[in-house]
Design a protein around this motif. Structure first.
Motif, PDB file in Angstrom:
ATOM      1  N   THR A 272       0.822  -1.217   0.000  1.00  0.00           N
ATOM      2  CA  THR A 272       0.000   0.000   0.000  1.00  0.00           C
ATOM      3  C   THR A 272       0.851   1.260   0.000  1.00  0.00           C
ATOM      4  O   THR A 272       0.386   2.331   0.355  1.00  0.00           O
ATOM      5  N   GLY A 273       2.128   1.117  -0.376  1.00  0.00           N
ATOM      6  CA  GLY A 273       3.034   2.250  -0.314  1.00  0.00           C
ATOM      7  C   GLY A 273       2.842   3.256  -1.429  1.00  0.00           C
ATOM      8  O   GLY A 273       2.031   3.087  -2.337  1.00  0.00           O
ATOM      9  N   ASP A 274       3.604   4.315  -1.355  1.00  0.00           N
ATOM     10  CA  ASP A 274       3.667   5.334  -2.400  1.00  0.00           C
ATOM     11  C   ASP A 274       5.136   5.724  -2.561  1.00  0.00           C
ATOM     12  O   ASP A 274       5.656   6.509  -1.775  1.00  0.00           O
ATOM     13  N   PRO A 275       5.847   5.145  -3.546  1.00  0.00           N
ATOM     14  CA  PRO A 275       5.324   4.267  -4.594  1.00  0.00           C
ATOM     15  C   PRO A 275       4.988   2.873  -4.062  1.00  0.00           C
ATOM     16  O   PRO A 275       5.515   2.454  -3.034  1.00  0.00           O
ATOM     17  N   TYR A 276       4.092   2.206  -4.776  1.00  0.00           N
ATOM     18  CA  TYR A 276       3.715   0.857  -4.375  1.00  0.00           C
ATOM     19  C   TYR A 276       4.431  -0.148  -5.274  1.00  0.00           C
ATOM     20  O   TYR A 276       4.906   0.191  -6.359  1.00  0.00           O
ATOM     21  N   TYR A 277       4.483  -1.389  -4.828  1.00  0.00           N
ATOM     22  CA  TYR A 277       5.137  -2.449  -5.592  1.00  0.00           C
ATOM     23  C   TYR A 277       4.242  -3.683  -5.634  1.00  0.00           C
ATOM     24  O   TYR A 277       3.498  -3.954  -4.692  1.00  0.00           O
ATOM     25  N   TYR A 278       4.319  -4.410  -6.728  1.00  0.00           N
ATOM     26  CA  TYR A 278       3.554  -5.649  -6.869  1.00  0.00           C
ATOM     27  C   TYR A 278       4.483  -6.727  -7.392  1.00  0.00           C
ATOM     28  O   TYR A 278       5.436  -6.465  -8.137  1.00  0.00           O
ATOM     29  N   VAL A 279       4.230  -7.963  -6.969  1.00  0.00           N
ATOM     30  CA  VAL A 279       5.189  -9.049  -7.158  1.00  0.00           C
ATOM     31  C   VAL A 279       4.468 -10.333  -7.560  1.00  0.00           C
ATOM     32  O   VAL A 279       3.382 -10.634  -7.056  1.00  0.00           O
ATOM     33  N   ARG A 280       5.096 -11.097  -8.462  1.00  0.00           N
ATOM     34  CA  ARG A 280       4.676 -12.449  -8.786  1.00  0.00           C
ATOM     35  C   ARG A 280       5.885 -13.225  -9.288  1.00  0.00           C
ATOM     36  O   ARG A 280       6.958 -12.664  -9.514  1.00  0.00           O
ATOM     37  N   LEU A 281       5.731 -14.531  -9.482  1.00  0.00           N
ATOM     38  CA  LEU A 281       6.777 -15.395 -10.022  1.00  0.00           C
ATOM     39  C   LEU A 281       6.402 -15.874 -11.409  1.00  0.00           C
ATOM     40  O   LEU A 281       5.219 -16.107 -11.706  1.00  0.00           O
ATOM     41  N   GLU A 282       7.394 -16.042 -12.262  1.00  0.00           N
ATOM     42  CA  GLU A 282       7.208 -16.664 -13.566  1.00  0.00           C
ATOM     43  C   GLU A 282       8.259 -17.762 -13.713  1.00  0.00           C
ATOM     44  O   GLU A 282       9.413 -17.607 -13.304  1.00  0.00           O
ATOM     45  N   THR A 283       7.835 -18.886 -14.311  1.00  0.00           N
ATOM     46  CA  THR A 283       8.740 -20.021 -14.512  1.00  0.00           C
ATOM     47  C   THR A 283       8.827 -20.329 -16.000  1.00  0.00           C
ATOM     48  O   THR A 283       8.094 -21.188 -16.515  1.00  0.00           O
ATOM     49  N   PRO A 284       9.713 -19.627 -16.726  1.00  0.00           N
ATOM     50  CA  PRO A 284       9.796 -19.844 -18.173  1.00  0.00           C
ATOM     51  C   PRO A 284      10.178 -21.266 -18.556  1.00  0.00           C
ATOM     52  O   PRO A 284       9.730 -21.792 -19.565  1.00  0.00           O
ATOM     53  N   ASN A 285      11.021 -21.893 -17.721  1.00  0.00           N
ATOM     54  CA  ASN A 285      11.471 -23.262 -18.002  1.00  0.00           C
ATOM     55  C   ASN A 285      11.374 -24.085 -16.726  1.00  0.00           C
ATOM     56  O   ASN A 285      12.171 -23.920 -15.805  1.00  0.00           O
TER      57      ASN A 285
END
Length: 532
Positions: A272-285
């Motif tokens: 909920t910050g300013d600036p805010y950050y959002y995160v996820r994972l990706e598994t290309p291989n």
């Protein structure tokens, strides 16, 4: 083929997906529905309408996923206004409707993935909203209570589990989702073709004209006659003023960092910050020993940062502080989101009163969800059915909630017209470094000049073809961006993002004369006036 792009950066999705290519339209055609835009909004709508038995033609100025869908972080998450603000602005009943619509959108995508056997890494995940102490405390208890009363499956926890840093209290939203957006679009495109749909790439819609019986979409050389038209181009190009006073374009930035496999739990994160950050994972291989930690944020209004590369650095510093296992930065990219003044997207009939032209816009950082909801609503409207979500997402609705933001955005937009009274950014084109752009003055006119890596100059009018603002250079994406309503242009002037309906006018720039173009002592113009 690899996905086309509307900027210089490349997302992890563009690097790891093959998307189908289709030839341009080369003849006039007639159809029941013409869909403009081959991102998730357009392809979802085209697919659902084809499932209804409608004859559908889909066109795109570039290609499948070449717009903003390939630049998203591709997660399904609660509205970024959060349910507290939605209830405050629209009431408890509409908060429940929005919550139900978000759940339906995820269910629909999951069912399409299963029924069409689309391999796009679709995955159900829990999402977490948290508030770090240094970012200012937010009332997460109230968000939890309002979300639960709206029918959302939520839980209040003392911290996000599994992370190496203490987030403090958080709200857990169960059964959210993520996927690979371009792999999904590729599968959706082929499913649409198998249903009898037609797709034409490199086919830009220039205008829409007609009445409630028949609309004609004009491209550069052909026409499409349709009973209904869906404009799914992230922001509508047809509506010159009305919609663009109700939303604003923002650029958001993303990095993809290599992390050891299984070192970060599979979840969605939003602070909920300013600036805010959002995160996820990706598994290309899945067989590799690493994954990609996708971290985004550092937003700013389009055109208001000429050299935004520092935003990638800011995200990287934050990510390394909170995820010390992160290794090299493998990807950097940015995308554009349209922020409505009052929160919900604009999905439905084009205002003020067109009965057979529809728009999907105002994604507000929830593009995958809002675009899917838009496809659901518009499919029902074209099929002659009512939809419970129609009213709250109605593009004709008056701005009541968020009026302060609405006024602020209008003031900001008007302030940029003062750029016409300013001098050019450089004295001459000779000052522009290779790979960079700047505004050069030419009498009362302004020229947007880019010097390529070989030293060649590319000059176009700096006047946005939407409502006449002065465009600004974007060094990260090598584009000319309009700070008024979010239009973006390539260095040759071609439109990358609306609402601009046409390219920036080419200008013949004389290199020797351009050295004096911004000098008060100059008695001649560096521009061939016949080229304007």
């Amino acid at each position: 083929m690899k996905a086309m792009t509307n900027g210089a950066s490349q997302s992890v999705w563009m690097a790891t997906a093959e998307v189908p290519d289709f030839p341009p339209l080369e003849r006039d055609v007639s159809t029941e529905v013409c869909v403009i835009g081959a991102g998730i909004a357009g392809l979802s709508t085209a697919y659902l309408l084809a499932k209804e038995g409608k004859q559908v033609v889909l066109i795109d100025a570039m290609g499948i996923g070449a717009g903003e869908t390939g630049r998203t972080t591709a997660h399904f998450f609660p509205p970024d206004e959060w349910y507290v603000d939605i209830k405050k602005g629209f009431g408890a009943k509409k908060a429940r409707l929005i919550a139900g619509g978000f759940a339906q959108a995820i269910d629909l995508v999951e069912s399409i993935v299963a029924s069409e056997k689309i391999e796009c890494e679709f995955e159900r995940l829990d999402g977490y909203l948290y508030s770090l102490p240094e970012n200012g405390f937010k009332d997460l208890n109230r968000e939890f209570r309002v979300a639960r009363s709206a029918g959302v499956d939520v839980e209040l926890l003392t911290r996000v589990p599994g992370l190496n840093f203490d987030t403090g209290p958080c709200v857990k939203y169960k059964n959210q989702a993520q996927f690979h957006p371009l792999k999904y679009l590729a599968g959706l495109a082929w499913a649409f073709i198998h249903l009898g749909g037609q797709i034409y790439c490199k086919t830009r819609a220039r205008s829409i004209d007609g009445d409630e019986r028949l609309q004609t979409v004009s491209t550069d050389s052909n026409k499409i006659h349709a009973k209904s038209v869906v404009v799914a181009t992230n922001t509508p190009f047809r509506n010159r003023v009305v919609m663009h006073t109700k939303q604003a374009g923002y650029r958001t930035y993303v990095i993809g960092m290599r992390v050891p496999k299984n070192s970060v739990p599979r979840m969605l994160l939003w602070d909920t910050g300013d600036p805010y950050y959002y995160v996820r994972l990706e598994t290309p291989n899945p067989n590799a020993d690493h994954e990609i930690l996708v971290v985004g944020g550092a937003d700013h209004k389009v055109g208001e940062d000429h050299h935004p590369e520092h935003r990638y650095d800011e995200i990287e510093r934050w990510a390394r502080e909170h995820f010390p296992m992160a290794k090299t930065v493998e990807y950097r990219w940015s995308g554009e989101v349209m922020e409505p003044s009052d929160g919900p997207a604009y999905l439905g009939r084009n205002p003020p009163d067109e009965k057979n032209v529809y728009i999907i816009t105002g994604d507000s950082g929830n593009g995958m969800t809002h675009c899917t909801i838009g496809a659901m609503i518009i499919t029902d409207l074209i099929a002659g059915r009512s939809n419970a979500l129609e009213e709250i997402y109605d593009p004709s609705r008056k701005v009541k909630h968020g009026i302060k933001d609405f006024v602020s955005e209008q003031v900001d937009t008007l302030s940029h017209y003062a750029d016409w009274a300013k001098r050019g950014e450089v004295e001459s084109a000779q000052e522009i470094a290779m790979g960079q752009g700047a505004i050069v003055q030419d009498g009362i006119n302004k020229i947007a000049v880019y010097r390529d890596e070989q030293g060649g100059l590319h000059a176009v009018s700096a006047k946005c073809t939407h409502l006449g603002c002065v465009v600004h250079w974007n060094s990260a994406e090598k584009s000319w961006d309009c700070p008024c309503h979010g239009s973006r242009f390539a260095v040759d002037g071609e439109v990358l993002h609306g609402p601009a309906p046409s390219a920036l006018a080419a200008v013949n720039l004389d290199v020797q004369d351009s050295m004096q173009a911004n000098s008060p002592a100059s008695n001649h113009s560096s521009v061939n006036k016949a080229s304007r």
